[in-house]
Design an enzyme around this catalytic site. Structure first.
Site, PDB file in Angstrom:
ATOM      1  N   ARG A 138       0.885  -1.182   0.000  1.00 49.80           N
ATOM      2  CA  ARG A 138       0.000   0.000   0.000  1.00 49.80           C
ATOM      3  C   ARG A 138       0.912   1.218   0.000  1.00 49.80           C
ATOM      4  NH1 ARG A 138      -5.310   1.293   3.566  1.00 49.80           N
ATOM      5  NH2 ARG A 138      -6.075  -0.103   1.948  1.00 49.80           N
ATOM      6  N   HIS A 147      -7.379   0.623  -6.390  1.00 46.48           N
ATOM      7  CA  HIS A 147      -7.585  -0.228  -5.201  1.00 46.48           C
ATOM      8  C   HIS A 147      -8.235  -1.539  -5.679  1.00 46.48           C
ATOM      9  CE1 HIS A 147      -7.793  -1.383  -1.163  1.00 46.48           C
ATOM     10  NE2 HIS A 147      -8.698  -0.570  -0.675  1.00 46.48           N
ATOM     11  N   GLN A 162     -10.056  -4.210  -3.361  1.00 46.09           N
ATOM     12  CA  GLN A 162     -11.354  -3.772  -2.856  1.00 46.09           C
ATOM     13  C   GLN A 162     -12.455  -4.019  -3.889  1.00 46.09           C
ATOM     14  OE1 GLN A 162     -12.063  -2.295   0.373  1.00 46.09           O
ATOM     15  NE2 GLN A 162     -14.051  -3.007  -0.356  1.00 46.09           N
ATOM     16  N   ASP A 179     -17.263   6.797  -1.526  1.00 44.38           N
ATOM     17  CA  ASP A 179     -16.004   6.661  -0.780  1.00 44.38           C
ATOM     18  C   ASP A 179     -15.767   7.992  -0.074  1.00 44.38           C
ATOM     19  OD1 ASP A 179     -13.502   5.793   0.086  1.00 44.38           O
ATOM     20  OD2 ASP A 179     -12.533   5.986  -1.866  1.00 44.38           O
ATOM     21  N   CYS A 189     -16.267   1.214   0.676  1.00 45.60           N
ATOM     22  CA  CYS A 189     -15.087   0.404   1.002  1.00 45.60           C
ATOM     23  C   CYS A 189     -14.671   0.538   2.466  1.00 45.60           C
ATOM     24  CB  CYS A 189     -13.927   0.758   0.074  1.00 45.60           C
ATOM     25  SG  CYS A 189     -13.331   2.449   0.246  1.00 45.60           S
ATOM     26  N   ARG A 245     -13.143  -9.030   1.614  1.00 47.28           N
ATOM     27  CA  ARG A 245     -11.755  -8.731   1.269  1.00 47.28           C
ATOM     28  C   ARG A 245     -10.881  -9.955   1.530  1.00 47.28           C
ATOM     29  NH1 ARG A 245      -9.679  -3.538   1.329  1.00 47.28           N
ATOM     30  NH2 ARG A 245      -7.724  -4.591   0.826  1.00 47.28           N
TER      31      ARG A 245
HETATM   32  N1  NVA Z   1     -10.021   6.339  -1.452  1.00 48.93           N
HETATM   33  C1  NVA Z   1      -9.644   5.982  -0.103  1.00 48.93           C
HETATM   34  C2  NVA Z   1      -9.852   4.523   0.127  1.00 48.93           C
HETATM   35  C3  NVA Z   1      -9.538   4.053   1.514  1.00 48.93           C
HETATM   36  C4  NVA Z   1      -9.667   2.573   1.683  1.00 48.93           C
HETATM   37  C5  NVA Z   1      -8.191   6.352   0.131  1.00 48.93           C
HETATM   38  O1  NVA Z   1      -7.388   6.181  -0.781  1.00 48.93           O
HETATM   39  O2  NVA Z   1      -7.864   6.851   1.213  1.00 48.93           O
HETATM   40  N1   CP Z   2     -11.131  -0.466   2.512  1.00 48.08           N
HETATM   41  C1   CP Z   2      -9.868  -0.488   2.938  1.00 48.08           C
HETATM   42  O1   CP Z   2      -8.940  -0.695   2.169  1.00 48.08           O
HETATM   43  O2   CP Z   2      -9.737  -0.273   4.270  1.00 48.08           O
HETATM   44  P1   CP Z   2      -8.380  -0.030   5.065  1.00 48.08           P
HETATM   45  O3   CP Z   2      -7.877   1.338   4.678  1.00 48.08           O
HETATM   46  O4   CP Z   2      -8.786  -0.083   6.513  1.00 48.08           O
HETATM   47  O5   CP Z   2      -7.395  -1.089   4.715  1.00 48.08           O
END
Ligand code: NVA
Ligand code: CP
Length: 321
Positions: free
Chosen positions: A120, A147, A150, A236, A276, A304
């Site tokens: 990540r 992502h 997800q 989101d 998500c 997930r």
């Molecule tokens: N769009 C959000 C998703 C979090 C799981 C982010 O990137 O922070």
């Molecule tokens: N939806 C998701 O990826 O959650 P986290 O940021 O908690 O991993």
């Protein structure tokens, strides 16, 4: 070569299958996605029946987090243990990644000691640089652009509740972000349509989303119109990780892009709601929607783990059964 090193290969074994990565949804063909989704259903069923499923015994997953996480961390870690493997957890703060060791060097080292890597991070290009120097499969656990794990879980969840997603309409209400880009890639591959409504200035960028055409999505200025007759309404956070400095401006710009009961009423009568998570009730979604009867967010979160188990198995072992 010293006797100590005799017989230890300095490269991957001859005849080993080429390393596959899952850096974006479009890295897999339609058939591969359908296989992973089907396999995830089997893996979930075995898990629910307390049946042991140790297909990745003795394998190690490295998880690298440069952004915060709850679901991704827990789902990958629990999932890998359930497959009989183990996990190494690294963050920028407690590894040399935060002290400017080149990503290419990190990839070479980590991929000699582990069997699969989940990352990540911020820019997709950073993930791609890691993958280019990795001996083992690399999975995108979220980047600024995508992502994919997800969306795999979201589609699995849709199918569980409503059957095939092909031919259906998904309404995306909110930011033209990593989730939106990935929904568009999935629509292209799996044959559904996305109705996208974002505030002005936060539109999706077709080139960042990596789309060859606009055939699988339609843009709506009004979020209510985007939801009309939709089979699934999803949103989101207004401010994704890495964009916190824009939070105040975003709160103003996104005020009309909160998923409300009115929007759900405009959707198909059996429409689902997904998010998500983490969610901000009263910002991108009203509490009555996310905590209401059409919401499947908790199944979505749990799934997930099941889809990622199938994904890791596929990347390491190919098609089984
Ligand atoms: N769009 C959000 C998703 C979090 C799981 C982010 O990137 O922070
Ligand atoms: N939806 C998701 O990826 O959650 P986290 O940021 O908690 O991993």
């Amino acid at each position: 070569m010293s006797p100590l090193h005799k017989g230890i290969p300095s490269t991957l074994p001859k005849g080993a299958p080429p390393v596959r990565h899952f850096l974006q949804f479009a890295d897999f063909t339609t058939e591969e996605h359908l296989y992973v989704l089907e396999r995830a259903a089997l893996i979930k069923k075995r898990f629910k029946n307390f049946e042991r499923h140790h297909s990745l015994a003795d394998r190690t997953l490295a998880m690298i987090f440069e952004k915060a996480s709850t679901r991704t961390r827990v789902s990958f870690e629990a999932g890998m243990y359930q497959l009989g493997g183990s996990v190494v957890h690294l963050t920028t703060g407690d590894s040399q990644l935060g002290r400017a060791e080149p990503i290419e060097d990190s990839a070479k080292v980590i991929s000699r000691m582990t069997d699969i890597v989940m990352i990540r991070t911020y820019e997709q290009t950073k993930l791609e640089r890691f993958a280019a120097h990795s001996r083992v499969p690399v999975i995108n656990g979220l980047t600024n652009e995508f992502h994919p794990c997800q969306i795999l879980a979201d589609i699995f969840t849709y199918i569980e509740h409503r059957g095939p997603i092909q031919g259906k309409t998904v309404a995306w209400v909110g930011d033209g972000n990593n989730m939106a880009n990935t929904w568009l890639q999935a629509a292209d591959l799996l044959g559904f349509t996305v109705h996208v409504s974002t505030p002005s200035g936060y539109e999706i960028d077709q080139s960042i989303a990596g789309l060859r055409s606009a055939d699988s999505y339609k843009v709506f200025a009004d979020p209510l119109s985007a939801c009309a007759s939709a089979d699934l309404v999803t949103t989101d956070v207004w401010t994704s990780m890495g964009f916190e400095a824009e939070n105040e401006a975003r709160l103003k710009a996104f005020a009309s892009w909160r998923v409300s009961l009115d929007m759900m009423a405009a959707a198909a009568p059996d429409a689902l709601f997904m998010h998500c998570l983490p969610a901000h009730r009263g910002e991108e979604v009203d509490a009555e929607v996310i905590d209401g009867p059409q919401s499947v967010v908790w199944d979505e979160a749990e799934n997930r783990m099941h889809v990622q188990k199938a994904l890791m198995e596929y990347l390491l072992l190919g098609r089984l059964g």
